[in-house]
Design a protein around this motif. Structure first.
Motif, PDB file in Angstrom:
ATOM      1  N   LEU A   1       0.853  -1.181   0.000  1.00  0.00           N
ATOM      2  CA  LEU A   1       0.000   0.000   0.000  1.00  0.00           C
ATOM      3  C   LEU A   1       0.892   1.234   0.000  1.00  0.00           C
ATOM      4  CD1 LEU A   1       0.035   1.399   3.084  1.00  0.00           C
ATOM      5  CD2 LEU A   1      -1.477  -0.476   3.567  1.00  0.00           C
ATOM      6  N   ASP A   2       0.295   2.390  -0.282  1.00  0.00           N
ATOM      7  CA  ASP A   2       0.999   3.659  -0.233  1.00  0.00           C
ATOM      8  C   ASP A   2       0.700   4.291   1.122  1.00  0.00           C
ATOM      9  OD1 ASP A   2       1.929   6.249  -0.394  1.00  0.00           O
ATOM     10  OD2 ASP A   2       0.950   6.711  -2.288  1.00  0.00           O
ATOM     11  N   TYR A   3       1.662   4.244   2.021  1.00  0.00           N
ATOM     12  CA  TYR A   3       1.408   4.725   3.378  1.00  0.00           C
ATOM     13  C   TYR A   3       1.213   6.232   3.455  1.00  0.00           C
ATOM     14  CZ  TYR A   3       6.575   4.320   3.089  1.00  0.00           C
ATOM     15  OH  TYR A   3       7.878   4.336   2.693  1.00  0.00           O
ATOM     16  N   TYR A   4       1.677   6.961   2.470  1.00  0.00           N
ATOM     17  CA  TYR A   4       1.437   8.407   2.451  1.00  0.00           C
ATOM     18  C   TYR A   4      -0.053   8.713   2.265  1.00  0.00           C
ATOM     19  CZ  TYR A   4       6.398   9.573   2.245  1.00  0.00           C
ATOM     20  OH  TYR A   4       7.725   9.737   2.543  1.00  0.00           O
ATOM     21  N   THR A   5      -0.706   8.000   1.382  1.00  0.00           N
ATOM     22  CA  THR A   5      -2.126   8.264   1.146  1.00  0.00           C
ATOM     23  C   THR A   5      -3.023   7.500   2.121  1.00  0.00           C
ATOM     24  OG1 THR A   5      -2.225   6.541  -0.555  1.00  0.00           O
ATOM     25  CG2 THR A   5      -1.795   8.789  -1.309  1.00  0.00           C
ATOM     26  N   ALA A   6      -2.550   6.385   2.646  1.00  0.00           N
ATOM     27  CA  ALA A   6      -3.366   5.593   3.564  1.00  0.00           C
ATOM     28  C   ALA A   6      -3.583   6.307   4.898  1.00  0.00           C
ATOM     29  CB  ALA A   6      -2.726   4.225   3.808  1.00  0.00           C
TER      30      ALA A   6
ATOM     31  N   LEU B   1       1.765  10.276   8.594  1.00  0.00           N
ATOM     32  CA  LEU B   1       2.933  10.690   7.825  1.00  0.00           C
ATOM     33  C   LEU B   1       3.273  12.148   8.077  1.00  0.00           C
ATOM     34  CD1 LEU B   1       4.725   8.915   5.987  1.00  0.00           C
ATOM     35  CD2 LEU B   1       2.599   7.888   6.685  1.00  0.00           C
ATOM     36  N   ARG B   2       2.283  12.962   8.365  1.00  0.00           N
ATOM     37  CA  ARG B   2       2.543  14.364   8.691  1.00  0.00           C
ATOM     38  C   ARG B   2       3.457  14.437   9.912  1.00  0.00           C
ATOM     39  NH1 ARG B   2      -2.503  16.275   9.523  1.00  0.00           N
ATOM     40  NH2 ARG B   2      -2.849  16.094   7.294  1.00  0.00           N
ATOM     41  N   GLY B   3       3.188  13.598  10.905  1.00  0.00           N
ATOM     42  CA  GLY B   3       4.045  13.557  12.093  1.00  0.00           C
ATOM     43  C   GLY B   3       5.470  13.150  11.758  1.00  0.00           C
ATOM     44  N   MET B   4       5.614  12.148  10.922  1.00  0.00           N
ATOM     45  CA  MET B   4       6.957  11.709  10.511  1.00  0.00           C
ATOM     46  C   MET B   4       7.673  12.810   9.736  1.00  0.00           C
ATOM     47  SD  MET B   4       8.043   8.845  11.622  1.00  0.00           S
ATOM     48  CE  MET B   4       9.458   8.740  10.538  1.00  0.00           C
ATOM     49  N   LEU B   5       6.949  13.481   8.867  1.00  0.00           N
ATOM     50  CA  LEU B   5       7.558  14.545   8.074  1.00  0.00           C
ATOM     51  C   LEU B   5       7.964  15.731   8.950  1.00  0.00           C
ATOM     52  CD1 LEU B   5       5.286  14.280   4.928  1.00  0.00           C
ATOM     53  CD2 LEU B   5       7.687  13.582   5.131  1.00  0.00           C
TER      54      LEU B   5
ATOM     55  N   HIS C   1      17.521  -4.114   6.000  1.00  0.00           N
ATOM     56  CA  HIS C   1      17.227  -4.663   4.678  1.00  0.00           C
ATOM     57  C   HIS C   1      16.201  -3.804   3.932  1.00  0.00           C
ATOM     58  CE1 HIS C   1      19.488  -8.358   5.519  1.00  0.00           C
ATOM     59  NE2 HIS C   1      19.099  -8.119   6.756  1.00  0.00           N
ATOM     60  N   CYS C   2      16.361  -2.492   4.039  1.00  0.00           N
ATOM     61  CA  CYS C   2      15.436  -1.573   3.386  1.00  0.00           C
ATOM     62  C   CYS C   2      16.066  -1.053   2.098  1.00  0.00           C
ATOM     63  CB  CYS C   2      15.067  -0.416   4.313  1.00  0.00           C
ATOM     64  SG  CYS C   2      13.830   0.673   3.572  1.00  0.00           S
ATOM     65  N   ALA C   3      15.734  -1.695   0.989  1.00  0.00           N
ATOM     66  CA  ALA C   3      16.303  -1.327  -0.312  1.00  0.00           C
ATOM     67  C   ALA C   3      15.924   0.094  -0.703  1.00  0.00           C
ATOM     68  CB  ALA C   3      15.848  -2.315  -1.383  1.00  0.00           C
ATOM     69  N   PHE C   4      14.685   0.484  -0.438  1.00  0.00           N
ATOM     70  CA  PHE C   4      14.227   1.817  -0.824  1.00  0.00           C
ATOM     71  C   PHE C   4      15.051   2.901  -0.127  1.00  0.00           C
ATOM     72  CE2 PHE C   4      11.688   5.622  -0.185  1.00  0.00           C
ATOM     73  CZ  PHE C   4      11.356   5.929  -1.501  1.00  0.00           C
ATOM     74  N   CYS C   5      15.169   2.805   1.196  1.00  0.00           N
ATOM     75  CA  CYS C   5      15.888   3.827   1.955  1.00  0.00           C
ATOM     76  C   CYS C   5      17.399   3.770   1.709  1.00  0.00           C
ATOM     77  CB  CYS C   5      15.587   3.701   3.443  1.00  0.00           C
ATOM     78  SG  CYS C   5      13.864   4.092   3.859  1.00  0.00           S
ATOM     79  N   ALA C   6      17.958   2.583   1.565  1.00  0.00           N
ATOM     80  CA  ALA C   6      19.392   2.464   1.271  1.00  0.00           C
ATOM     81  C   ALA C   6      19.706   3.141  -0.059  1.00  0.00           C
ATOM     82  CB  ALA C   6      19.816   1.003   1.254  1.00  0.00           C
TER      83      ALA C   6
ATOM     84  N   TRP D   1      11.213   4.937   9.329  1.00  0.00           N
ATOM     85  CA  TRP D   1      11.026   4.958   7.870  1.00  0.00           C
ATOM     86  C   TRP D   1      11.293   3.573   7.280  1.00  0.00           C
ATOM     87  CZ3 TRP D   1       8.234   8.497   5.821  1.00  0.00           C
ATOM     88  CH2 TRP D   1       8.286   9.826   6.231  1.00  0.00           C
ATOM     89  N   ASN D   2      12.343   2.907   7.759  1.00  0.00           N
ATOM     90  CA  ASN D   2      12.663   1.560   7.268  1.00  0.00           C
ATOM     91  C   ASN D   2      11.516   0.597   7.522  1.00  0.00           C
ATOM     92  OD1 ASN D   2      16.218   1.504   8.271  1.00  0.00           O
ATOM     93  ND2 ASN D   2      15.258   2.455   6.510  1.00  0.00           N
ATOM     94  N   ARG D   3      10.917   0.687   8.681  1.00  0.00           N
ATOM     95  CA  ARG D   3       9.826  -0.223   9.011  1.00  0.00           C
ATOM     96  C   ARG D   3       8.606   0.025   8.132  1.00  0.00           C
ATOM     97  NH1 ARG D   3      13.541  -0.464  12.328  1.00  0.00           N
ATOM     98  NH2 ARG D   3      13.768  -1.977  13.996  1.00  0.00           N
ATOM     99  N   LEU D   4       8.345   1.283   7.828  1.00  0.00           N
ATOM    100  CA  LEU D   4       7.255   1.587   6.895  1.00  0.00           C
ATOM    101  C   LEU D   4       7.566   1.021   5.508  1.00  0.00           C
ATOM    102  CD1 LEU D   4       6.497   5.257   7.927  1.00  0.00           C
ATOM    103  CD2 LEU D   4       4.863   3.363   7.999  1.00  0.00           C
ATOM    104  N   ALA D   5       8.764   1.307   5.019  1.00  0.00           N
ATOM    105  CA  ALA D   5       9.119   0.897   3.657  1.00  0.00           C
ATOM    106  C   ALA D   5       9.219  -0.619   3.513  1.00  0.00           C
ATOM    107  CB  ALA D   5      10.430   1.560   3.232  1.00  0.00           C
ATOM    108  N   VAL D   6       9.828  -1.287   4.481  1.00  0.00           N
ATOM    109  CA  VAL D   6       9.944  -2.748   4.400  1.00  0.00           C
ATOM    110  C   VAL D   6       8.579  -3.400   4.598  1.00  0.00           C
ATOM    111  CG1 VAL D   6      10.948  -4.795   5.498  1.00  0.00           C
ATOM    112  CG2 VAL D   6      12.379  -2.790   5.073  1.00  0.00           C
ATOM    113  N   GLY D   7       7.851  -2.947   5.597  1.00  0.00           N
ATOM    114  CA  GLY D   7       6.557  -3.557   5.902  1.00  0.00           C
ATOM    115  C   GLY D   7       5.562  -3.441   4.759  1.00  0.00           C
ATOM    116  N   PHE D   8       5.597  -2.299   4.079  1.00  0.00           N
ATOM    117  CA  PHE D   8       4.645  -2.083   2.987  1.00  0.00           C
ATOM    118  C   PHE D   8       5.290  -2.256   1.610  1.00  0.00           C
ATOM    119  CE2 PHE D   8       2.664   0.339   6.547  1.00  0.00           C
ATOM    120  CZ  PHE D   8       1.600  -0.511   6.715  1.00  0.00           C
ATOM    121  N   ARG D   9       6.520  -2.806   1.603  1.00  0.00           N
ATOM    122  CA  ARG D   9       7.219  -3.215   0.369  1.00  0.00           C
ATOM    123  C   ARG D   9       7.447  -2.069  -0.623  1.00  0.00           C
ATOM    124  NH1 ARG D   9       7.802  -7.087   3.479  1.00  0.00           N
ATOM    125  NH2 ARG D   9       7.066  -9.188   3.060  1.00  0.00           N
TER     126      ARG D   9
END
Length: 146
Positions: A5-10, A15-19, A47-52, A133-141
């Motif tokens: 899923l797209d956690y920004y829109t979900a 996400l405002r808090g994270m930002l 193991h977060c490919a997106f953030c790495a 951020w890693n947990r969001l990206a890995v968890g939601f692929r």
């Protein structure tokens, strides 16, 4: 792996808090190249490919040498890292792998010898943020662009 899923829109509120946290981190007491090394290292451990991918690019833009990035996974064996970078990377690993490390006194000693108290808190907040951020990206692929 397809994204889940797209956690920004979900949950824009979450996400405002994270930002907001991320925006506050950008005005911290720590130098940008060091922060990017920390973000890449935590992302490798998680193991977060997106953030790495994203933070490797940001690190290069911040002036981190390619050699540093290539040696980051083996920083303990590499001669390319300063005492301050080594202390930050050791603390990053201890905080990222907290359940295993228990934040050892030896690692904290290295940290406190290289960083002021404010810098220690700022660094720990930056490590906490990238782990989230890693947990969001890995968890939601979330995947980097090919």
């Amino acid at each position: 792996m397809p994204p889940r899923l797209d956690y920004y829109t979900a949950s824009p509120e979450a996400l405002r808090g994270m930002l907001l946290l991320e925006a506050s981190l950008s005005s911290m007491s720590l130098e940008k190249p060091l922060l990017e090394l920390v973000k890449v290292r935590a992302s490798q451990l998680n193991h977060c490919a997106f953030c790495a991918d994203m933070h490797s690019t940001d690190a290069r833009l911040a002036g981190v040498a390619e050699r540093h990035l290539h040696a980051l996974a083996v920083w303990r064996e590499s001669p390319f890292f300063s005492r301050r970078e080594r202390a930050a990377l050791a603390w990053t690993e201890a905080m990222t792998l907290l359940a295993q490390s228990h934040a050892p006194d030896e690692v904290y000693g290295e940290l406190s010898a290289a960083f002021s108290e404010r810098e220690q808190v700022d660094l720990t907040m930056a490590i906490s943020a990238i782990n989230c951020w890693n947990r969001l990206a890995v968890g939601f692929r979330k995947q980097p662009q090919a």
